[in-house]
Scaffold this active site. Structure first.
Site, mmCIF file in Angstrom:
data_model
loop_
_atom_site.group_PDB
_atom_site.id
_atom_site.type_symbol
_atom_site.label_atom_id
_atom_site.label_comp_id
_atom_site.label_asym_id
_atom_site.label_seq_id
_atom_site.Cartn_x
_atom_site.Cartn_y
_atom_site.Cartn_z
ATOM 1 N N LYS A 97 0.835 -1.216 0.000
ATOM 2 C CA LYS A 97 0.000 0.000 0.000
ATOM 3 C C LYS A 97 0.866 1.261 0.000
ATOM 4 O O LYS A 97 0.751 2.130 0.858
ATOM 5 C CB LYS A 97 -0.964 0.004 1.187
ATOM 6 C CG LYS A 97 -2.016 -1.099 1.132
ATOM 7 C CD LYS A 97 -3.010 -0.942 2.267
ATOM 8 C CE LYS A 97 -4.137 -1.961 2.161
ATOM 9 N NZ LYS A 97 -3.684 -3.343 2.482
ATOM 10 N N LEU A 98 1.707 1.367 -1.005
ATOM 11 C CA LEU A 98 2.652 2.474 -1.069
ATOM 12 C C LEU A 98 1.940 3.812 -1.249
ATOM 13 O O LEU A 98 1.002 3.941 -2.033
ATOM 14 C CB LEU A 98 3.625 2.265 -2.232
ATOM 15 C CG LEU A 98 4.497 1.007 -2.169
ATOM 16 C CD1 LEU A 98 5.334 0.893 -3.434
ATOM 17 C CD2 LEU A 98 5.380 1.023 -0.928
ATOM 18 N N THR B 39 10.328 8.420 -3.277
ATOM 19 C CA THR B 39 10.267 7.299 -2.343
ATOM 20 C C THR B 39 9.463 6.149 -2.921
ATOM 21 O O THR B 39 9.857 4.979 -2.822
ATOM 22 C CB THR B 39 9.653 7.757 -1.008
ATOM 23 O OG1 THR B 39 10.479 8.776 -0.446
ATOM 24 C CG2 THR B 39 9.542 6.606 -0.025
ATOM 25 N N THR C 114 -11.947 -1.898 2.038
ATOM 26 C CA THR C 114 -13.261 -2.530 2.214
ATOM 27 C C THR C 114 -13.832 -2.370 3.617
ATOM 28 O O THR C 114 -14.972 -2.766 3.853
ATOM 29 C CB THR C 114 -13.192 -4.031 1.871
ATOM 30 O OG1 THR C 114 -12.127 -4.635 2.616
ATOM 31 C CG2 THR C 114 -12.953 -4.230 0.384
ATOM 32 N N ARG D 97 -16.319 -13.171 2.216
ATOM 33 C CA ARG D 97 -16.853 -13.985 3.311
ATOM 34 C C ARG D 97 -17.872 -14.957 2.735
ATOM 35 O O ARG D 97 -18.689 -14.572 1.893
ATOM 36 C CB ARG D 97 -17.529 -13.113 4.380
ATOM 37 C CG ARG D 97 -16.594 -12.178 5.130
ATOM 38 C CD ARG D 97 -15.652 -12.945 6.043
ATOM 39 N NE ARG D 97 -14.827 -12.064 6.845
ATOM 40 C CZ ARG D 97 -13.643 -11.585 6.481
ATOM 41 N NH1 ARG D 97 -13.148 -11.898 5.287
ATOM 42 N NH2 ARG D 97 -12.948 -10.800 7.279
ATOM 43 N N GLY E 217 -8.581 -14.181 3.727
ATOM 44 C CA GLY E 217 -7.715 -14.391 4.878
ATOM 45 C C GLY E 217 -8.307 -15.356 5.880
ATOM 46 O O GLY E 217 -8.186 -16.572 5.762
ATOM 47 N N ARG E 218 -8.983 -14.789 6.884
ATOM 48 C CA ARG E 218 -9.446 -15.591 8.021
ATOM 49 C C ARG E 218 -10.332 -16.787 7.659
ATOM 50 O O ARG E 218 -10.211 -17.836 8.315
ATOM 51 C CB ARG E 218 -10.151 -14.672 9.024
ATOM 52 C CG ARG E 218 -9.157 -13.819 9.805
ATOM 53 C CD ARG E 218 -9.801 -12.683 10.536
ATOM 54 N NE ARG E 218 -10.160 -11.591 9.641
ATOM 55 C CZ ARG E 218 -10.547 -10.393 10.056
ATOM 56 N NH1 ARG E 218 -10.628 -10.134 11.353
ATOM 57 N NH2 ARG E 218 -10.844 -9.454 9.186
#
Length: 233
Positions: A63-64, A70, A117, A177, A206-207
């Protein structure tokens, strides 16, 4: 892509040994391993290089967002790890252009982060942004595509509207989900089938996988849901 290759599993754990344990359990049941900020700061760049050398696709969710010099140098450094994807906040053209320069002629794919999100319209209003989420996502997607990015990260709630406008442009959808499960800290969630039906190319999960009693079985079940959605579309 096969259904399993569309699954990006989020290794949202604090320690490298936990990440490696999950990778050992999941093996080739998922297509991409995503390392977020927590793991990146815990030595995750070395893990990313290991995974890439072993033939795995790696998503560095960095997430630059910073001044152009930079962002350019950070993107160039990430490209050297062999990562397949990296995220950049799609807030302005200067940031996006810097990432494109940093990527150079490497194979690194750039993804613009549109609206996280876990945010809804009230959250955006607190930031002084009065555009509704969909309009803001569409604008940031346009900026990303114009800059030469490979795709964007956006909720499945916006994927269908984006797909109508975007061709040959990746849509990566987090906030996945399964039906009937707890949405936890997400505000704009969809099921795997709904995300694919709306036009998402990749699903970040993920979870529902990493905290399952059997992560590999959970990933395989989701791959079956994706396959069913693809066959009916």
């Amino acid at each position: 892509m096969s259904p399993k290759d569309r699954i990006i599993v989020a290794l949202d754990v604090p320690h490298l040994d936990e990440a490696r344990a999950l990778i050992d359990k999941l093996g080739d049941s998922v297509g991409v391993y995503k390392l977020g900020l927590e793991l990146i700061y815990a030595g995750g760049l070395a893990l990313a290089e290991e995974l890439a050398k072993d033939g795995h696709r790696v998503f560095l969710d960095a997430k630059l967002l910073d001044i152009e010099a930079t962002v350019e140098r950070a993107t160039a450094a990430i490209a050297k790890t062999g990562a397949h994807f990296v995220t950049v906040h799609a807030t302005d053209r200067k940031t996006l252009d810097a990432a494109v320069r940093g990527r150079g002629d490497s194979a690194l794919k750039l993804l613009g982060v549109t609206v996280l999100t876990n945010l809804d319209r009230a959250d955006l209003s607190e930031q002084g942004i009065e555009m509704p989420p969909l309009a803001l996502v569409q604008e940031r997607a346009r900026l990303s595509q114009d800059a030469g990015f490979d795709g964007i990260v956006a909720s499945g709630k916006e994927a269908a509207a984006l797909r109508e406008r975007l061709r040959n442009f990746l849509i990566v959808t987090p906030g996945i989900r399964q039906a009937g499960t707890d949405v936890q800290d997400q505000a704009r969630v969809v099921t795997p089938a709904d995300a694919v039906g709306a036009g998402a190319d990749y699903l970040v999960i993920g979870r529902p996988i990493t905290r399952a009693k059997d992560p590999r079985a959970a990933a395989e079940t989701i791959a079956q849901e994706i396959a069913a959605a693809l066959s009916s579309s």
